[in-house]
Write an enzyme that holds these catalytic residues in place. Structure first.
Site, mmCIF file in Angstrom:
data_model
loop_
_atom_site.group_PDB
_atom_site.id
_atom_site.type_symbol
_atom_site.label_atom_id
_atom_site.label_comp_id
_atom_site.label_asym_id
_atom_site.label_seq_id
_atom_site.Cartn_x
_atom_site.Cartn_y
_atom_site.Cartn_z
ATOM 1 N N HIS A 272 0.813 -1.222 0.000
ATOM 2 C CA HIS A 272 0.000 0.000 0.000
ATOM 3 C C HIS A 272 0.848 1.275 0.000
ATOM 4 O O HIS A 272 0.452 2.299 0.555
ATOM 5 C CB HIS A 272 -0.987 0.003 1.171
ATOM 6 N N HIS B 286 -4.834 -3.886 -11.522
ATOM 7 C CA HIS B 286 -5.432 -3.591 -10.224
ATOM 8 C C HIS B 286 -6.944 -3.518 -10.396
ATOM 9 O O HIS B 286 -7.452 -3.049 -11.405
ATOM 10 C CB HIS B 286 -4.890 -2.253 -9.709
#
Length: 395
Positions: free
Chosen positions: A205, A305
């Site tokens: 992240h 993604h």
């Protein structure tokens, strides 16, 4: 080129006559959609989900359409992409990237419906018979090794051959020794639970400083992970290549970039082994195919993604079928409530960790307005830098 040409012959979809946006509330986040109408009675849809700025994206999508798309032919997709991207002069960042991506998706849906063919037939056809997917979102519980191990086993039992998760809790910049040990124990427990034949990807992240990211390379090496995703912020992109050279496994990333121009430094510095453009953020099918081609020229793979709804999963399959250097596709579909699938009639199902060839024209998905009315947006926010963020507002 940046104004509507009304003298050019129009294609079988007709001209764009109206654009509307919708939002659907879930226990996790609000999903956003755009629906484009033509004067021939056709509609095309796209996903415009933004995790935190849904209302802003809907507003911009509608205003972009008013300025640049009304009266246009959906088949002029390259020109429309450029018109929406450059026509406002100031590009719009993440909100603009999401809006442009959804509108681009809707053009392919309209073209496919007008021609009676699946959208993937318009983007190079198929390089494969199905697209492999990996599960994310399965670990929305306590950060306990036994809990994560049980959830991982359950996910593999549903047919998935690859999983991804973030074991690092609310860590930012650094992890203290106890948190580092706890995170490593979570990875060890999951790897032990799923065995050696299931791919395991670890999410960072984009939040660790270089010393912590480098330490993670050593800590994660015993677990044979398929990639470490975005271990550092992209404000430190110049250090990604250095980290990658030291890594015993692939480094992946790129979800934060919205077009080839933002990706330019990533490619120039060979920052990653695997790029991760999002079909609902990185410019839609028109742009992601270009990104995949550039990645191929750099010896990189593509793993889109997709922390969005099952519509983006379906759109990503259509795009991925024609990408020769596709590795795998992300999906959160297993995290979602039944009403999401009722609202998106016709999304592609996941079977044994794969999604097969679509057959319906366009994307084959219709938005069911009645379900949207029953589940309005919640505008909730979850902060991944807070303790317990992985629960995603669930008890």
């Amino acid at each position: 080129m940046l104004t509507v040409n009304r003298t050019r012959p129009v294609g079988p979809a007709g001209r764009i006559s109206r654009v509307e946006t919708l939002m659907l509330g879930t226990a996790w986040r609000d999903f956003g959609y755009v629906r484009v109408h033509t004067d021939e009675g056709l509609t095309g849809i796209g996903e415009i989900t933004h995790p935190y700025r849904g209302r802003e994206v809907c507003s911009l999508t509608e205003s972009l359409a008013q300025r640049h798309l009304l009266g246009a032919d959906p088949f002029d997709v390259e020109e429309l992409w450029l018109r929406v991207y450059q026509g406002d002069f100031l590009r719009g960042g993440d909100v603009g990237g999401v809006a442009l991506s959804g509108l681009d998706q809707a053009m392919y849906d309209l073209m496919g419906k007008a021609l009676g063919v699946p959208a993937y037939r318009l983007t190079g056809g198929a390089c494969r018979d199905r697209v492999r997917v990996y599960a994310n979102g399965w670990y929305n519980g306590e950060r306990d090794p036994e809990v994560f191990a049980a959830k991982a086993r359950e996910t593999v039992a549903r047919g998935f051959t690859a999983l991804k998760f973030d074991p690092f809790g609310p860590g930012l910049h650094e992890l203290d020794r106890a948190e580092l040990r706890r995170s490593t124990e979570l990875v060890a427990a999951v790897r032990d639970a799923i065995g050696p034949d299931v791919d395991l990807f670890v999410e960072g992240h984009a939040r660790f400083a270089m010393p912590t990211a480098a330490r993670l390379l050593r800590e994660l090496e015993p677990f044979d992970i398929g990639w470490l995703e975005e271990p550092m912020p992209w404000t430190h992109i110049e250090r990604y290549a250095e980290l990658r050279q030291r890594a015993p496994f692939p480094i992946s990333g790129g979800e934060h970039f919205h077009n080839r121009y933002e990706y330019k430094q990533l490619f120039a510095t060979a920052a990653v082994d695997i790029i991760q453009p999002d079909l609902s953020m990185a410019g839609g099918l028109t742009e992601v195919r270009k990104l995949a081609a550039i990645a191929d020229s750099h010896g990189m793979l593509v793993a889109p993604h997709n922390s969005n709804s099952p519509l983006c999963t379906t759109v990503s399959v259509h795009a991925g079928l024609g990408i020769p250097n596709l590795k795998i596709l992300e999906t959160f579909d297993g995290l979602l409530e039944d009403h999401v699938f009722q609202a998106l009639r016709g999304v592609l199902p996941i079977e044994d960790g794969h999604i097969g060839l679509p057959t319906a024209p366009g994307f084959g998905v219709e938005l069911v307005d009645e379900v949207f009315a029953e589940h309005p947006p919640t505008h909730r926010f979850w902060n991944m830098f807070e303790d317990g963020w992985e629960k995603r507002n669930r008890t």
